[in-house]
Design an enzyme around this catalytic site. Structure first.
Site, PDB file in Angstrom:
ATOM      1  N   HIS A 377       0.801  -1.221   0.000  1.00  0.00           N
ATOM      2  CA  HIS A 377       0.000   0.000   0.000  1.00  0.00           C
ATOM      3  C   HIS A 377       0.836   1.273   0.000  1.00  0.00           C
ATOM      4  CE1 HIS A 377      -4.124  -1.521   0.563  1.00  0.00           C
ATOM      5  NE2 HIS A 377      -3.574  -2.499   1.266  1.00  0.00           N
ATOM      6  N   LYS A 568      -7.946  13.851   4.926  1.00  0.00           N
ATOM      7  CA  LYS A 568      -7.110  12.658   4.893  1.00  0.00           C
ATOM      8  C   LYS A 568      -6.032  12.811   5.950  1.00  0.00           C
ATOM      9  CE  LYS A 568      -6.484  13.547   0.585  1.00  0.00           C
ATOM     10  NZ  LYS A 568      -6.578  12.431  -0.341  1.00  0.00           N
ATOM     11  N   ARG A 569      -5.296  11.742   6.176  1.00  0.00           N
ATOM     12  CA  ARG A 569      -4.200  11.795   7.139  1.00  0.00           C
ATOM     13  C   ARG A 569      -3.247  12.944   6.796  1.00  0.00           C
ATOM     14  NH1 ARG A 569       0.456   8.537   6.700  1.00  0.00           N
ATOM     15  NH2 ARG A 569      -0.622   7.478   4.989  1.00  0.00           N
ATOM     16  N   LYS A 574       0.972  14.222   1.063  1.00  0.00           N
ATOM     17  CA  LYS A 574      -0.403  14.536   0.683  1.00  0.00           C
ATOM     18  C   LYS A 574      -0.599  16.031   0.441  1.00  0.00           C
ATOM     19  CE  LYS A 574      -2.225  10.484   3.107  1.00  0.00           C
ATOM     20  NZ  LYS A 574      -2.796   9.721   1.987  1.00  0.00           N
ATOM     21  N   THR A 676      -8.546   6.404  -1.432  1.00  0.00           N
ATOM     22  CA  THR A 676      -9.948   5.993  -1.536  1.00  0.00           C
ATOM     23  C   THR A 676     -10.892   7.154  -1.256  1.00  0.00           C
ATOM     24  OG1 THR A 676      -9.846   5.191   0.764  1.00  0.00           O
ATOM     25  CG2 THR A 676      -9.565   3.564  -0.997  1.00  0.00           C
ATOM     26  N   LYS A 680     -14.685   8.124  -2.878  1.00  0.00           N
ATOM     27  CA  LYS A 680     -15.899   8.427  -2.119  1.00  0.00           C
ATOM     28  C   LYS A 680     -16.473   9.770  -2.543  1.00  0.00           C
ATOM     29  CE  LYS A 680     -13.780   6.025   1.745  1.00  0.00           C
ATOM     30  NZ  LYS A 680     -12.949   6.227   2.940  1.00  0.00           N
TER      31      LYS A 680
END
Length: 835
Positions: A377, A568-569, A574, A676, A680
């Site tokens: 992952h 998100k984290r 990111k 993901t 969504k």
């Protein structure tokens, strides 16, 4: 419900006959709910803040699941075919009641029953606390997988850990993240069934010894160990309207001897419970901070605890049905390793087969390498866990012996294939060289598995061509791709009921189990009436989220604004920092009076930083400091709002997802495995602004370039620019960028912590910045302007939104699981006896 085929098992146990099915009617639900409330929970008065009515509803619902759960177990046992054990350190399940009722089809009946008590079902849903069993995307993916496996009637058991304290609650104090314990089990967890009779014993410490058995074979024992008990708790995982219920089995640690009475009587009260405390620490906290040696050791203990308990449980189940004959064990089992965390299952299965079941090395290795499958992952080398050899020797000496032998055989195979290639051997060895040798867990998973998959087309290509290139050259057929997905039953049908109802009215309800059917919505893209309905649903969802934001933060946002969301984290790759730079750019324009074409925008950022991740915490502080200034400035009242959404979790996403207009998926190309959240948000009609990273590539392919705001360097461009990357030059040559950094570096954002400011400025301006934030700034700003221009065209934006939902069919975990099953698992769907 029909009776089991055999009333007695081979060992003399007696199976009780199944009772008739419990009815699913409003009267029956009312009777059972009040029965549990009055007679099991011993309550008389319903009080809004108390959890007891919620627990009574769960028990009534669980009874109906239990019938189907038992019937599924009978059917799986009768089938006697392959099954999958899905090993994951995280299962981020979220709230379970709505999902269970949706799967059973009992929502209307339960709502009517509660109405007789003057209560709304929605009120009850809010009383459930998220199960704290995961951190982020990895755990949520595992939960979506279990939902799809049950819906597709595939016999898959999830194995995880029952953490007493889950992912921490996040509180924002003066802009800083403060972690508070998530004691999610404090009020009990009525969904779980304790299976004390299936307890396993887990070994730690001690030493390994060799001996020669009666047949002259060398065998090994693991002696003088400090043992811990693994107690299983089962949670039902129902399929959608198909009477099929799989199991999530979570292990809780306990001491073999909880209490030393002799120590207690001698006055050593602390020592009397020391072993109990040491054992329970293993499952006390999700992801202990690995920045210290103690934290690293606890992480390794957790990983081994999960792997050993789950493998022992599987072998126990096999022995009960087949005795000591393991000839068909490999044909009937697959162990899917969800990321690198359960990689220790490879040597542990070898140990159990050889030491406990008398299988030869070659026989054990054949079973192991034909039952283990590994999902990677991450592309970040630092996330591919490595544990010190010395720690292994102290905690797991027998497994270290096995790992060394696996490595010896691996190096021999490499030498046979590439004689004299010392560099290749150094690159591929399971044990690093140097003064402090480490065990490479990802490599161990690759060597011991028959399948290695990435989770998006780009990610899988980068694994094969980059991170694991030499392994792919040795075993090219092992490597494959399985693009992630999400379950539409939670992420559209449950979290966005108004939109779900509207879609079903037009195209029917088949999309709930066949998401490709959303493609029929393309027929309505230019339908003015449908578009108007679509906008009304979105507005209602935005109003709901705005109320929640006001309640949590005290910030009021206008629902006419573009809801620009990144949840998100918190991690540098990111690039929440890039998002912040754009917000400051907009704010600077407003302050200078250059706001004529600045679209009213509410930027929502949410996520948690790992407790030991200092830079991530600086980013949170930076966001909150900028937000405090912007939200207090009268110039920005109708133009710009910045919100840090505190304590982001699954239930928060269920509010955020339906309300989002613009989905921020802005990671550095080549760093995000899949994502993901992007799926969504897309499924609920959000339009993506993103880089060519992870599953963004496939989202862009699905919706087309006209319905996606693409920006940023590609993987190849980043590689080419790396040696000559000069962010200071980029900043100096971009007047807007220069003003943004000058504003951040000034005292304008009064609550900005100096250390956070310095870290942010250094990160953006450093030529060694691996995330190349400055390199994508201008492209990001331009893409955001394109998004603003599109949003002003209400009809065009609505069409883009509908097309995103219509194009999301391939991003269902139903499709993902079908791919896993066809290429890796090879399971046969189970037929449940007709009900």
């Amino acid at each position: 419900m029909s009776e089991p085929a055999d009333e007695t098992s081979g060992n003399g146990d007696i199976d009780l006959l199944q009772a008739p099915d419990l009815p699913i009617t409003a009267d029956a639900m009312f009777s059972d709910i009040t029965h549990y409330f009055l007679r099991t929970l011993g309550r008389r008065t319903v009080r809004p803040r108390e959890p007891f009515l919620y627990q009574a509803v769960v028990l009534a619902t669980r009874d109906r699941l239990m019938e189907r759960w038992n019937q599924t177990r009978i059917a799986v046992q009768r089938n006697n075919d392959r099954r999958v054990c899905y090993l994951s350190l995280e299962f981020l399940m979220g709230r379970l009641l709505r999902n269970a009722m949706q799967s059973l089809g009992t929502e209307d009946e339960t709502a009517e029953a509660l109405g007789r008590l003057g209560l709304e079902l929605e009120e009850l849903y809010e009383r459930e606390q998220d199960a704290g069993l995961g951190n982020g995307g990895l755990g949520r993916l595992a939960a979506c997988f279990l939902d799809s496996c049950a819906t597709l009637r595939l016999p898959v058991v999830g194995y995880g850990i029952r953490y007493h304290y889950g992912m921490f609650h996040q509180r924002i104090d003066n802009g800083f993240q403060v972690e508070e314990p998530d004691d999610w089990l404090r009020g009990g967890f009525p969904w779980e069934i304790k299976r004390i009779e299936l307890t396993q014993k887990i070994k730690f410490g001690g030493h390994s010894s060799a001996y020669t058995d009666a047949d002259g074979q060398i065998r090994h024992t693991w002696e003088a160990t400090h043992d811990v008990l693994a107690i299983p708790y089962d949670i039902p995982v129902p399929g959608y309207r198909n009477d099929f219920v799989n199991t999530l089995r979570l292990w809780s640690a306990a001491a073999t001897d909880e209490f030393d009475l002799e120590e207690f009587n001698a006055g050593s009260y602390t020592d009397a419970v020391a072993s109990k405390n040491a054992a329970e620490n293993i499952t006390m906290v999700l992801y202990p901070n690995a920045a210290t040696e103690t934290g690293q050791e606890l992480r390794l203990r957790q990983q081994y605890f999960l792997a050993s308990a789950s493998l022992q449980d599987t072998l126990r189940n096999w022995q009960e049905r087949h005795g000591d004959d393991l000839d068909l064990f490999a044909n009937r089992h697959c162990f899917q390793l969800n990321d690198t965390h359960p990689a220790i299952a490879v040597p542990e299965l070898m140990r159990l087969l050889m030491d406990e079941h008398g299988v030869s090395w070659d026989g054990a290795w054949e079973i192991t390498r034909t039952t283990m499958a590994y999902t990677n992952h991450t592309l970040l080398p630092e996330a591919l866990e490595q544990w010190p050899v010395e720690m292994f020797r102290r905690l797991l000496p027998r497994l270290l012996d096995i790992i060394f032998e696996i490595n010896n055989r691996l190096l021999a195979e490499i030498s046979d294939r590439w004689p004299g290639d010392a560099e290749r051997i150094r690159n591929m060895t399971l044990i690093t060289e140097g003064d402090y040798p480490m065990v490479r867990m990802a490599y161990l998973a690759i060597v011991g598995s028959y399948s290695v998959n990435g989770v998006a087309e780009l990610h899988s290509r980068l694994l094969r061509d980059g991170l694991f290139r030499e392994f792919a050259e040795l075993w090219p057929t092992k490597f494959n791709n399985k693009t992630n997905g999400v379950t539409q039953r939670r992420w559209l049908a449950a979290c966005n009921p108004k939109l779900a109802s509207m879609i079903s009215e037009r195209i029917g309800e088949g999309w709930v189990t066949d998401l490709d059917q959303l493609g029929k919505l393309r027929e309505y893209v230019h339908d003015a009436e449908f578009g108007e309905q679509w906008r009304k649903v979105k507005l209602a969802n935005k109003e709901r989220l705005a109320r929640e934001i006001l309640d949590r933060t005290g910030v009021n946002i206008g629902t006419g604004m573009l809801f620009d969301v990144q949840v998100k984290r918190i991690h540098e790759y990111k690039r929440q920092l890039l998002n912040l730079l754009h917000v400051v750019y907009l704010y600077d324009r407003i302050r200078r009076g250059d706001a004529e074409d600045v679209l009213p925008r509410a930027v929502v950022i949410g996520g948690k930083a790992a407790p030991g991740y200092v830079m991530a915490k600086h980013i949170i502080k930076g966001i909150n400091s900028v937000a405090a200034t912007i939200n207090a400035d009268p110039l920005t009242t109708d133009k710009l709002r910045l919100i840090f959404f505190p304590d982001y979790n699954v239930s928060a996403m269920e509010l955020i997802c339906p309300a989002t207009d613009l989905s921020e998926q802005i990671s550095t190309a080549g760093k995000e495995a899949s994502g993901t959240g992007n799926m969504k948000l897309m499924m609920n009609g959000a339009v993506t602004i993103g880089t060519l990273d992870g599953a963004n590539v496939e989202i862009l392919e699905a919706v087309g370039e006209d319905n996606f705001f693409l920006f940023g360097m590609t993987v190849e461009q980043i590689q080419q620019a790396r040696d000559e990357y000069d962010p200071r030059s980029l900043i100096a040559n971009d007047e807007d960028f220069s003003r943004v950094l000058a504003l951040l570096g000034s005292d304008h954002f009064e609550s900005m912590d100096p250390s956070a400011r310095d870290a942010i400025l250094y990160s953006v301006q450093s030529p060694d910045d691996p995330w190349m934030t400055a390199g994508d700034f201008r492209s990001f700003v331009d893409a955001q302007q394109r998004a603003s221009n599109c949003y002003r065209d209400v009809t065009r934006w609505t069409e883009m939104s509908i097309l995103n939902t219509a194009s999301s069919g391939r991003f269902s975990t139903d499709r993902t699981i079908r791919d896993y099953n066809e290429d890796i698992w090879r399971l046969t769907p189970i037929d449940i006896t007709s009900r």
